[in-house]
Design a protein around this motif. Structure first.
Motif, PDB file in Angstrom:
ATOM      1  N   ILE A  18      -4.225  -5.183   5.476  1.00 16.73           N
ATOM      2  CA  ILE A  18      -3.583  -4.826   6.745  1.00 16.73           C
ATOM      3  C   ILE A  18      -2.069  -4.974   6.649  1.00 16.73           C
ATOM      4  O   ILE A  18      -1.311  -4.127   7.148  1.00 16.73           O
ATOM      5  CB  ILE A  18      -4.145  -5.681   7.897  1.00 16.73           C
ATOM      6  N   ARG A  19      -1.580  -6.034   5.992  1.00 10.99           N
ATOM      7  CA  ARG A  19      -0.128  -6.243   5.890  1.00 10.99           C
ATOM      8  C   ARG A  19       0.555  -5.101   5.133  1.00 10.99           C
ATOM      9  O   ARG A  19       1.637  -4.648   5.530  1.00 10.99           O
ATOM     10  CB  ARG A  19       0.163  -7.583   5.195  1.00 10.99           C
ATOM     11  N   THR A  20      -0.052  -4.639   4.050  1.00 10.93           N
ATOM     12  CA  THR A  20       0.553  -3.510   3.324  1.00 10.93           C
ATOM     13  C   THR A  20       0.494  -2.243   4.167  1.00 10.93           C
ATOM     14  O   THR A  20       1.443  -1.448   4.169  1.00 10.93           O
ATOM     15  CB  THR A  20      -0.147  -3.298   1.973  1.00 10.93           C
ATOM     16  N   CYS A  21      -0.600  -2.042   4.878  1.00  9.30           N
ATOM     17  CA  CYS A  21      -0.693  -0.871   5.759  1.00  9.30           C
ATOM     18  C   CYS A  21       0.403  -0.899   6.824  1.00  9.30           C
ATOM     19  O   CYS A  21       1.013   0.141   7.140  1.00  9.30           O
ATOM     20  CB  CYS A  21      -2.065  -0.814   6.416  1.00  9.30           C
ATOM     21  N   GLN A  22       0.657  -2.075   7.381  1.00 13.78           N
ATOM     22  CA  GLN A  22       1.721  -2.203   8.378  1.00 13.78           C
ATOM     23  C   GLN A  22       3.073  -1.854   7.766  1.00 13.78           C
ATOM     24  O   GLN A  22       3.900  -1.203   8.410  1.00 13.78           O
ATOM     25  CB  GLN A  22       1.724  -3.622   8.942  1.00 13.78           C
ATOM     26  N   LYS A  23       3.294  -2.275   6.539  1.00 12.23           N
ATOM     27  CA  LYS A  23       4.541  -1.954   5.840  1.00 12.23           C
ATOM     28  C   LYS A  23       4.703  -0.442   5.673  1.00 12.23           C
ATOM     29  O   LYS A  23       5.827   0.088   5.741  1.00 12.23           O
ATOM     30  CB  LYS A  23       4.548  -2.638   4.468  1.00 12.23           C
ATOM     31  N   LEU A  24       3.578   0.252   5.461  1.00 13.59           N
ATOM     32  CA  LEU A  24       3.596   1.700   5.239  1.00 13.59           C
ATOM     33  C   LEU A  24       3.399   2.489   6.533  1.00 13.59           C
ATOM     34  O   LEU A  24       3.265   3.723   6.493  1.00 13.59           O
ATOM     35  CB  LEU A  24       2.492   2.082   4.238  1.00 13.59           C
ATOM     36  N   SER A  25       3.371   1.782   7.677  1.00 14.24           N
ATOM     37  CA  SER A  25       3.149   2.411   8.992  1.00 14.24           C
ATOM     38  C   SER A  25       1.816   3.154   9.053  1.00 14.24           C
ATOM     39  O   SER A  25       1.696   4.223   9.667  1.00 14.24           O
ATOM     40  CB  SER A  25       4.304   3.368   9.325  1.00 14.24           C
ATOM     41  N   ILE A  26       0.801   2.580   8.427  1.00 11.33           N
ATOM     42  CA  ILE A  26      -0.550   3.122   8.454  1.00 11.33           C
ATOM     43  C   ILE A  26      -1.376   2.307   9.461  1.00 11.33           C
ATOM     44  O   ILE A  26      -1.381   1.082   9.422  1.00 11.33           O
ATOM     45  CB  ILE A  26      -1.206   3.066   7.061  1.00 11.33           C
TER      46      ILE A  26
END
Length: 451
Positions: A18-26
């Motif tokens: 989830i944290r990486t997705c948030q970084k990528l605006s996913i």
């Protein structure tokens, strides 16, 4: 482009994705069991849906329900994390049938590597050294004894479809083998639906060293160097580090090249790991391939600066690898300690209520956690509640940081393995890099018996 991902997992790996997705605006979708309703990862996601009762068969292994939720929430892709359905070819195929990208390799490759017998054969065809052992499944204990006598004890009895140490046992004699064969075959059948067993020569004083791979859809494959994962209990890893304190530069290069060659021969795509056993002369032998992200991936991220989850997503989107092998460099030394809710002497799980929870903090300390204060650790899932990762400019500095961080890592209300980790971190054998797979047996267990 991927704009929305469902994470078909739980705990710290769900939060990590989830944290990486948030970084990528996913956008993210979490799925959870009744036992995980208040878990941190559930509230972190943009949307969350109940899967069912706590038992994994009714929740995290419920393929039809997960696909249904993915379709209803209009996700572009599913990230399986590790464990559960992450190496399930049927799940990958169901995703494809539903028009949803599975963030991982093809079902065909997963199925081949999911069978340790088929994986051995594939590695032999790719000229990757394998541990001496059976070429196929052993059909009976009588056949097993015949082969064991041929290669000599000790041997490792293994479930072809196994993982996490399940269905695996070291055997020293005919009598042990007779008992172990039936019990492990039965256990493998229960956990994996496949009771096929095979055998390998047990390498004493070996090291468990693995190579992290990234492969895109255009034939480009690179490795992100190695991780030393030799300190294990019950054939499960406890402490991992990168790089290995044992490998020479030449062996590191040879192992990396062998792993890349194998991945290319398989037509592999995504993030994956090839695990090796390495003897005291630095001869290395294929152990298995994990066709998913590993629990210990953070130590590789810390020394390379590569976000492996991000790379998984980019590869699933059809992008080429952004770096060549020559552009990947190691910087410093990282160590990961797995924090388990378990008795540090018996290794039995210790579920219960967490009355106090305090994490160590610092510029070079990274925490990946599955719980928070006032959470309950249930008996339904793996007892790992977090991972402590430290990074130093060198191994000595990283060990010093690990010792300090463990002193301030507080979990009250349940037993944890933190006392065990403290003893390991302070042991002279660990500090000197003498970390074979026999470390717990040779150095830690004797301490607990003399208390």
């Amino acid at each position: 482009m991927i704009t929305k991902i469902l994470i078909a997992n739980r705990g710290e790996i769900a939060a990590r994705v989830i944290r990486t997705c948030q970084k990528l605006s996913i956008k993210t979708v979490a799925v959870y069991s009744e036992a995980d309703q208040k878990a941190p990862f559930v509230s972190m996601a943009d949307e969350s849906f109940l899967l069912g009762p706590p038992r994994v068969q009714d929740s995290y292994l419920n393929i039809e329900k997960i696909i249904s939720i993915a379709e209803e929430s209009n996700v572009d892709a599913i990230h399986p994390g590790y464990g559960f359905l992450s190496e399930n070819g049927a799940f990958a195929e169901k995703c494809e049938e539903a028009g949803i990208r599975f963030i991982g390799p093809s079902a065909k490759v997963m199925e081949k590597m999911g069978s340790k017998i088929a994986a051995r054969k594939a590695m032999q065809e790719a000229d990757v050294p394998v541990v001496p052992g059976t070429d196929g499944a052993v059909k009976s204990s009588d056949e097993a004894i015949e082969f064991a006598r041929e290669i000599g004890y000790p041997i490792m009895l293994k479930a072809s479809a196994g993982g996490g140490g399940i269905g695996m046992q070291a055997v020293q004699s005919d009598e042990e083998l007779i008992k172990a064969f039936e019990s492990n075959a039965k256990r493998a059948k229960t956990f994996f639906g496949d009771g096929a067993m095979f055998m390998e020569k047990k390498l004493d004083f070996a090291r468990h060293i693995e190579i992290q791979l990234l492969a895109d859809n255009y034939g480009n494959v690179i490795h992100l160097f190695e991780r030393e994962c030799s300190i294990q209990r019950r054939n499960q890893k406890v402490i991992e580090e990168a790089p290995s304190p044992f490998l020479s530069g030449q062996t590191r290069k040879q192992m990396g090249e062998a792993a890349v060659t194998a991945a290319k021969a398989l037509g592999y795509t995504g993030a994956g790991t090839i695990e090796f056993l390495v003897d005291d002369q630095e001869n290395f032998y294929f152990l298995e391939m994990n066709t998913r992200i590993q629990v210990e991936h953070p130590v590789t991220e810390e020394i390379t600066g590569v976000d492996i989850v991000e790379q998984q997503i980019f590869i699933a989107e059809g992008k080429e690898l952004s770096s060549s092998q020559s552009e990947v460099n190691m910087n410093g030394h990282a160590i990961e300690a797995r924090i388990y809710a378990e008795d540090p002497e018996t290794f039995f799980p210790s579920p219960g209520h967490i009355s106090a929870f305090q994490l160590p903090e610092g510029e070079y300390i990274r925490n990946e956690v599955a719980v928070a204060q006032n959470d309950d650790v249930t008996p339904f899932y793996d007892p790992m509640i977090g991972k402590l990762i430290v990074k130093g400019s060198n191994r000595r500095e990283a060990i010093s940081m690990l010792k300090e961080a463990l002193l301030t890592y507080k979990v009250e209300g349940i037993k944890t393995n933190i006392p065990m980790l403290q003893k390991i971190a302070g042991h002279e054998a660990f500090e000197s890099g003498n970390t074979t797979t026999a470390f717990i047996e040779n150095y830690y267990l004797p301490i607990t018996k003399t208390k």
